[in-house]
Design a protein around this motif. Structure first.
Motif: not given
Lengths: 154, 409
Positions: A113, A124-125, A133, A128, A60, A67, A73, A62
């Protein structure tokens, strides 16, 4: 050779190029550690691994600045690998339309994470809304310390 | 030293890291012959079902992907089907087709993997490498569609997460064409080979009556002549639009013996069947959405309103996979039970191992397609004398290899 059909196959294959990608080297080096040291020094070269497909889900990536800490997520992570982190309140200067400068206390919410717990499902991606992410391309993630710096994205 | 007393008891297993479902088998042997066999399943309890009871269905669906390393779509599809029935979610047609294509690719790679392992257990490693090289084609196609080779994570409640785009059709078709070319060769290498014929014909025989009585599923049942195939019996996903007929050993020979050889026949011909199914799906792919609800929040809201229980079924490469889910007006299900296909098939081990030779154990145990790595550690205990001899997997495999060599002389 009617009963042993494999013989013809073996004879044919002995002149063919191997289909395997010989990663990381073509021949086994005498010492793996020395080989990798010379790679870092730039004296030897690694045979590159097979390229990852465009939709590959790797480690991942980030982006903290994008964010906003909404925590969506957290709701979809199957392994509870993501946790919400509230950073201590800090003073920010806010300028309103009239030009008055005021100081305010603000708490920042972000996520952390744990890559070691991640199963790379990529939910999660997908969820988002800020694009903070993303699933990267990195896949060589073996480690001895699951809480090492590169094993935690924050 | 006291005199040796027959029969000896040979415990096999239970733990091997490569094993999907660790199992402990206890064989009573007299010399080389197995007199009776017994087994204890449930040696490794990972608590995935328990983990599921503190998570919502969207999280669980990716947890299910990790139940098995080879059936990457089987469990998630069965679980998603159960939740969709409770929450009254209609899967878009295109998603059904994508699900079918992935499931059939999985069948191709799983059967090739099994065929390779079976060859390896006979000491035929050349064929093992060849089968696994051929398998890479299906793995590449899966990687192209889903992004990853092993954990596809493509199923979502109410559809699929990745669509098959226009530019992906061409590589998939090329992969299928390649398999069609190779199929004749695979058939010849596996079914006409003298070694495979002499080792597998008559080994681990399971009669039609016993296969029915023991409720076997998948290729194990079909090799004994049962026409059990969920894709034909209870069509789901896109299988309703396709004409899927259960593959029986009669496609290759005239009689059904229900032995290990017939299980190879069924699996090899199911690869051909899967290629046809994928081709048909690609040709008739409907257009439209791939998800019932794009937003995960919407799916969770539907789960929150759901009340009831359902059973989700899927014909995995190994047979019927069953997921039972019960929900009660909450995001988190109140019950979740998984019955993997191997579990149904394991029960015939005592039956088919009876009368077999010690050297035949690896191939017979493997023939129903569990992970045959259960043969990892075998302890021969002479109960009367209290002596123990440990057979490693290598030794047991060596016994199997030696038998092949004896037959070839």
């Amino acid at each position: 050779m009617a009963k042993l059909p494999m013989f013809r196959e073996i004879l044919g294959q002995s002149v063919k190029k191997p289909v395997t990608n010989l990663f990381p080297t073509i021949r086994m080096p005498k010492s793996i550690t020395r080989f990798f040291r010379s790679v870092t020094e730039g004296k030897a070269e690694i045979v590159p691994p097979v390229a990852t497909p465009p939709v590959f889900r790797g480690k991942i990536v980030y982006d903290r600045t994008a964010c906003n800490g909404c925590g969506l997520c957290l709701k979809v992570c199957p392994t509870h690998a993501i946790e919400q982190v509230a950073y201590p309140p800090m003073t920010v200067t806010v300028t309103d339309e009239k030009g008055n400068v005021t100081e305010k206390l603000k708490t920042e919410k972000r996520i952390r994470i744990y890559i070691a717990s991640c199963v790379f499902c990529g939910q999660c991606s997908d969820i988002c809304t800020k694009g903070a992410v993303a699933m990267g391309n990195e896949f060589l993630l073996a480690t001895e310390d699951r809480f090492a710096e590169e094993q935690i994205a924050e | 030293m006291t005199a040796k007393k027959v029969p000896y008891i040979v415990p096999v297993g239970p733990i091997h890291p490569a094993l999907k479902e660790p199992v402990h088998i206890e064989l009573t042997v007299s010399g080389e012959e197995v007199i009776s066999a017994d087994f204890t399943p449930g040696q490794t309890h990972r608590g995935i079902e328990w983990m599921g009871l503190s998570r919502n269905p969207v999280q669980i669906v990716h947890l299910t992907d990790r139940i098995c390393g080879i059936c990457g779509v089987t469990h998630s599809l069965a679980f998603a089907r159960a939740v969709e029935q409770i929450a009254d979610i209609t899967v878009p047609e295109r998603a059904d087709y994508v699900r079918t294509i992935i499931a059939e690719f999985e069948r191709i790679q799983s059967h090739l993997l099994w065929a390779g392992v079976a060859a390896h257990e006979l000491g035929f490693d050349t064929l093992f490498y060849l089968a696994w090289r051929v398998r890479e084609g299906a793995m590449d196609a899966i990687e192209l569609i889903s992004g990853n080779r092993v954990n596809y994570d493509i199923i979502q409640i109410g559809g699929v997460r990745r669509d098959i785009t226009e530019d992906q059709f061409e590589p998939i078709r090329r992969c299928l064409a390649n398999y069609k070319d190779l199929f004749g060769k695979l058939k010849m290498l596996f079914l006409e080979d003298a070694v495979i014929n002499s080792r597998c014909k008559g080994a681990g025989r399971l009669s039609f009556e016993k296969a029915m009585a023991y409720s076997t599923v998948g290729p194990t049942a079909r090799a004994s002549g049962c026409t059990a195939d969920l894709r034909a019996d209870y069509p789901y996903a896109a299988y309703g639009d396709l004409n899927v007929k259960p593959v029986l050993p009669t496609v290759y020979s005239n009689d059904i013996n229900g032995d290990t050889y017939d299980r190879i026949v069924v699996r090899i011909f199911e690869i051909a069947q899967s290629i046809e199914i994928i081709e048909e799906c690609l040709a008739n792919m409907p257009v439209g959405r791939i998800l019932w609800e794009e937003k995960v929040a919407g799916i969770l809201a539907a789960c929150k309103k759901a009340k009831g229980e359902a059973v989700g079924l899927h014909e995995a490469p190994r047979g019927e996979c069953l997921h039972y889910v019960a929900m009660d007006l909450a995001e988190i299900p109140i019950a979740w039970k998984v019955k993997a296909s191997s579990y149904s098939n394991l029960h015939v081990w005592p039956l088919i191992l009876k009368g077999a030779q010690l050297a035949d154990i690896p191939i017979i145990v493997a023939s129903i397609d569990p992970c045959l790595s259960c043969t990892d550690r075998v302890v021969v205990t002479d109960a009367a004398a209290g002596r123990t001899k440990i057979f490693t997997k290598e030794e047991l495999t060596r016994l199997s290899y030696e038998k092949t060599r004896r037959l070839m002389q």
